[in-house]
Motif scaffolding. Structure first.
Motif, short mmCIF file in Angstrom:
data_model
loop_
_atom_site.label_atom_id
_atom_site.label_comp_id
_atom_site.label_asym_id
_atom_site.label_seq_id
_atom_site.Cartn_x
_atom_site.Cartn_y
_atom_site.Cartn_z
N ARG A 96 42.35 4.07 -24.35
CA ARG A 96 42.75 5.45 -24.59
C ARG A 96 44.06 5.78 -23.87
NH1 ARG A 96 40.21 10.56 -25.80
NH2 ARG A 96 38.31 9.43 -26.32
N HIS A 112 46.81 8.61 -22.60
CA HIS A 112 46.66 9.96 -22.06
C HIS A 112 47.38 11.01 -22.91
CE1 HIS A 112 50.52 8.59 -20.42
NE2 HIS A 112 50.86 9.85 -20.42
N GLU A 124 44.85 11.59 -16.13
CA GLU A 124 43.61 11.04 -16.67
C GLU A 124 43.29 9.72 -15.98
OE1 GLU A 124 43.44 10.93 -20.95
OE2 GLU A 124 44.70 12.72 -21.14
N ASN A 142 40.30 6.63 -16.37
CA ASN A 142 39.19 6.11 -17.16
C ASN A 142 38.65 4.82 -16.57
OD1 ASN A 142 39.82 8.16 -19.01
ND2 ASN A 142 41.10 6.80 -20.25
N ASN A 198 35.98 1.77 -17.93
CA ASN A 198 35.27 1.30 -19.12
C ASN A 198 34.60 -0.04 -18.86
OD1 ASN A 198 37.76 2.97 -20.27
ND2 ASN A 198 36.13 3.03 -21.79
N GLU A 236 31.52 4.53 -20.39
CA GLU A 236 32.83 5.04 -20.01
C GLU A 236 32.67 6.24 -19.07
OE1 GLU A 236 36.82 5.91 -22.43
OE2 GLU A 236 35.29 7.44 -22.83
N ARG A 281 35.31 9.21 -17.62
CA ARG A 281 36.67 9.72 -17.82
C ARG A 281 36.83 11.03 -17.07
NH1 ARG A 281 39.18 12.37 -22.42
NH2 ARG A 281 37.21 12.22 -23.55
N GLU A 285 39.73 14.13 -16.48
CA GLU A 285 40.99 14.77 -16.83
C GLU A 285 41.28 15.88 -15.84
OE1 GLU A 285 42.05 15.78 -20.89
OE2 GLU A 285 40.16 14.90 -21.55
#
Length: 791
Positions: free
Chosen positions: A119, A121, A387, A389, A391, A413, A415, A417
């Protein structure tokens, strides 16, 4: 690295369902034995080619990407994919620099962007109707090996945002060296652009590779402007003054940017590989705002008892045009460990960190309420998006006696923000002594972020998913995926996807998917405030508006509710085929039903009895009051064959996309503007056709781009006015030659016939000739020359 011959001869390759040829993609890890590219988007089965996928996917080669004049990846995708649109938006605050791009006419942040499958940002900018999407312009084009565009919902596989589809940018991972230099300019003689870049890839023995990429670009502004009628009148009434002609520019901003990327992997032991990749960019830009006419801008030029004997005519006797500037930096870094345990089990453990930071400035402006103490330059403040993350992804291939082992993918995951606003300098938001007599407070053009706006807000989510693909018999492939996710701001959500593909005859397949999806409100959308100024095209008076957080006391008093996730239900069905004679194609129909879509409420006059420190005349706020239904069709055909002494590549792509507001307060007459924006602001019909022909070291490429009719809206202090624009066709042409083993030169033009759209009659009073909301470039023809070097 990129094939020199292909780079020289294939400048404009359109996305098509046909697979890339082996010579176009030399990555041994990315091509199967028959030359078909293995797809890594929308599936976690490492055996899928583009023809085998359960949902429609376009594959764009590096040669097609490098064939565009623009250094902005959004422009490139808009030229290659009919279902992808991007607007220029001059003089539109931060949107002039971070431009909104849409897939299938949906919101920019309803398309998920990945880099190497991870992913990417979001930008720190909240754009049209609050959309907070990734900034594709921050990724260097030269670093890209290919782009896979999944045209289907995929929230059950990837989480929030994957409603319209997924754009997965695969970075180059091959040894070698590439460099280029490019010059371009519009036929009008402005918009001069210089681009240069280089890429170096080093093999780390036989266990890995390290690839670096760097790019630099600098573009001058364009101006498609007539002198404003009121400026002509002011000049005639004041012949002793020198009024600039034009007093403001309508066109692309001045831009300067530096971008870089790195991609590396190393097999530390057999079956275990460490990897790391990232992108970085920084830049600056300047655009014009509306000219302030001394004869009609009383909230600046009227005398005030607070400043006896003073007038801003001593500072700006011919009026002034605020210059809105941005300085930004952006980075994304990811790394992890991937490998296999035996023949049936693979794993990928990773972490990624991204940040977008935008600083705004204002020059050649003032704070009228401060009188003679006002500065002329202001620091507006900073926006920041962070951000982080984590995983963990696993795949197990379970042999149960079917044609192929069942592919079972599962993972988790985390995450986080964070969105932040930093205040500007005090003068940018000050309400000085002149405000009591009607002089405008704040920096003129864009009020600075005040301490009331500033803050930090975060949101954390946890997710788990299961994704299964099985092939019970030779002609049938089935898929099912589910994902559970919990957000700290609003709670949990579960989404699923069902897929099927039937190939009754070799080379012809039917496919269909049904999925649910969502897009979670971001911390910025939940909390940020934006204020703007505009010019009424009837009265030529400056007016102030504010977009408030739904949690703001003024917004709550006017009816705001807490934001909820947008939710979708997507159905696709289509046919795809490929042949031994070079002809391939696909036809896909789709329907996307969206509930609780984000929009802006109607503007409300602020009652006098409400606390109003920012002195808003009208406010609105984000709200979940839309339900829409989008229906469309994608048709793609490609044909490649030897013709005479050379080889021809023909590509055709067409997209029909219709969105209807089915319910919600924005479907009411009270907010007709929002309904029209959702249904008519982009063309329903878009098409692209390209023809390339190569003979030895020489190649010619041509392309036609069709954009159907669309509707524009212009804002006034007391409402909006609309104009319908007709269709337009733009033609591009280029030629390339490989001079020797290392050098290639390409020259050509985009919009070669210098075509322009209808004029924007509702905006003529501001000097603007062509709509700033057009879904295509309105600056006319542009020629360029590009030199490529490969070792």
């Amino acid at each position: 690295m990129k094939s020199l011959t292909a780079c020289a001869l294939v400048a404009l390759q359109l996305a098509a369902p046909s697979v890339l040829r082996a010579e176009d993609d030399v990555s041994a890890s990315a091509a199967s034995t028959d030359g078909d590219v293995i797809i890594v988007t929308g599936t976690r089965d490492a055996r899928r080619t583009q023809f085998d996928t359960l949902a429609p996917i376009d594959v764009l080669s590096s040669e097609a990407i490098d064939g565009s004049v623009s250094d902005d990846l959004s422009d490139t995708l808009a030229q290659l994919l009919p279902s992808f649109n991007v607007q220029r938006l001059p003089a539109a605050d931060g949107l002039a620099f971070v431009r909104p791009a849409t897939l299938r006419g949906l919101s920019p942040d309803q398309t998920l962007v990945l880099v190497n499958g991870k992913r990417y940002h979001r930008s720190a900018l909240l754009g049209t109707r609050g959309a907070q999407a990734a900034d594709l312009a921050s990724i260097p084009n030269l670093a890209i090996e290919r782009i896979e565009v999944l045209r289907d919902g995929a929230s059950a596989q990837y989480g929030s945002d994957a409603i319209a589809g997924v754009i997965n940018i695969i970075l180059d991972d091959q040894p070698g060296m590439d460099a280029f230099g490019q010059f371009s300019q519009y036929y009008e003689g402005d918009g001069t652009s210089y681009q240069t870049g280089g890429q170096g890839g080093l093999a780390l023995g036989d266990r890995g590779v390290l690839v670096f990429t760097g790019e630099f670009s600098e573009s001058d502004a364009t101006s498609r402007t007539r002198q404003r009628p009121d400026a002509e009148e002011f000049q005639a009434a004041n012949p002793d003054l020198d009024v600039p002609d034009p007093v403001q520019r309508w066109g692309q901003p001045d831009l300067r940017s530096v971008r870089g990327a790195i991609n590396a992997d190393y097999e530390i032991v057999d079956g275990a590989t460490l990897y790391a990749f990232g992108t970085i960019s920084s830049g600056e830009g300047v655009t014009d705002f509306n000219w302030r006419n001394p004869a009609g801008t009383g909230n600046v030029y009227n005398p005030s008892p607070a400043f006896p004997g003073f007038s801003f005519t001593s500072l700006y006797p011919a009026g002034f045009t605020p210059r809105f500037g941005t300085e930004y930096d952006d980075y994304q870094a990811a790394g992890g460990l991937r490998g296999e345990l035996g023949d049936a089990f693979t794993y990928d453990l990773s972490a990624s960190l991204g940040r977008s930071r935008i600083d705004y400035t204002m020059r050649e402006s003032l704070n009228a309420s401060l009188g003679p103490d006002s500065p002329t330059s202001f620091y507006i403040g900073r926006l920041r998006q962070n951000e982080f993350n984590l995983n963990a992804d696993f795949v197990y291939r379970l042999p149960i006696g079917t044609v192929e082992p069942v592919n079972i993918a599962f993972g988790a995951e985390r995450r986080k923000e964070t969105y932040a606003i930093r205040e500007g300098d005090p003068a940018s938001y000050a309400i000085g002594p002149g405000a009591a007599s009607g002089l405008a407070p704040n920096s003129n053009g864009f009020p600075g972020f005040s301490p009331l706006n500033a803050g930090d807000w975060s949101q954390t989510s946890y997710a788990g998913y299961l994704d299964i693909e099985a092939r019970p018999i030779e002609m049938l492939t089935l898929g099912a995926a589910g994902r559970y996710e919990d957000f700290s701001a609003f709670g949990d959500t579960f989404n699923y996807k069902l897929s099927a593909r039937l190939e009754p005859f070799s080379g012809v397949a039917l496919r269909s998917t049904y999925s649910t999806g969502f897009r979670a409100p971001t911390p910025g959308q939940l909390n940020a405030v934006n204020t703007t100024q505009g010019l009424d095209t009837t009265t030529l008076q400056i007016f102030n508006r504010g977009r408030l957080s739904p949690s703001d006391p003024i917004a709550i008093a006017l009816g705001a509710k807490p934001l909820k996730p947008e939710k979708s239900r997507t159905l696709t069905a289509g046919l795809t085929f490929q042949s031994d004679v070079g002809l391939s194609g696909s036809i896909d129909l789709y329907q996307i039903k969206l509930h609780d879509r984000f929009g802006q409420s109607a503007s409300f006059a602020v009652p006098a009895d409400l606390p109003n420190p920012q002195r808003f005349t009208a406010v609105n706020y984000f709200t979940n009051d839309f339900d829409t239904r989008t229906r469309g069709i994608d048709v793609v055909l490609a044909y490649t064959s030897d013709v005479g002494p050379g080889r021809a590549d023909i590509n055709l792509a067409y997209n029909y996309n219709q969105t209807k507001v089915t319910s919600g307060t924005s479907a009411a007459i009270a907010n007709e503007t929002q309904r029209i924006l959702f249904e008519e602001r982009l063309p329903q019909h878009n098409a692209t056709a390209s023809l390339g022909y190569t003979i030895g070291d020489f190649g010619v490429q041509s392309r036609a781009r069709y954009y159907g009719p669309w509707t524009d809206v212009s804002g006034n202090a007391d409402g909006e006015i609309f104009q319908r624009f007709g269709s337009i066709v733009l033609f591009d042409l280029s030629a390339s030659v490989q001079l020797n083993e290392h050098l290639t030169i390409r020259a050509g033009a985009e919009n070669i016939f210098d075509s322009y759209p209808d004029e924007a009659t509702n905006q003529a009073v501001r000097g603007l000739i062509y709509s700033r909301n057009a879904p295509y470039d309105t600056d006319g023809g542009q020629y360029y020359v590009r030199l490529g070097i490969t070792f």
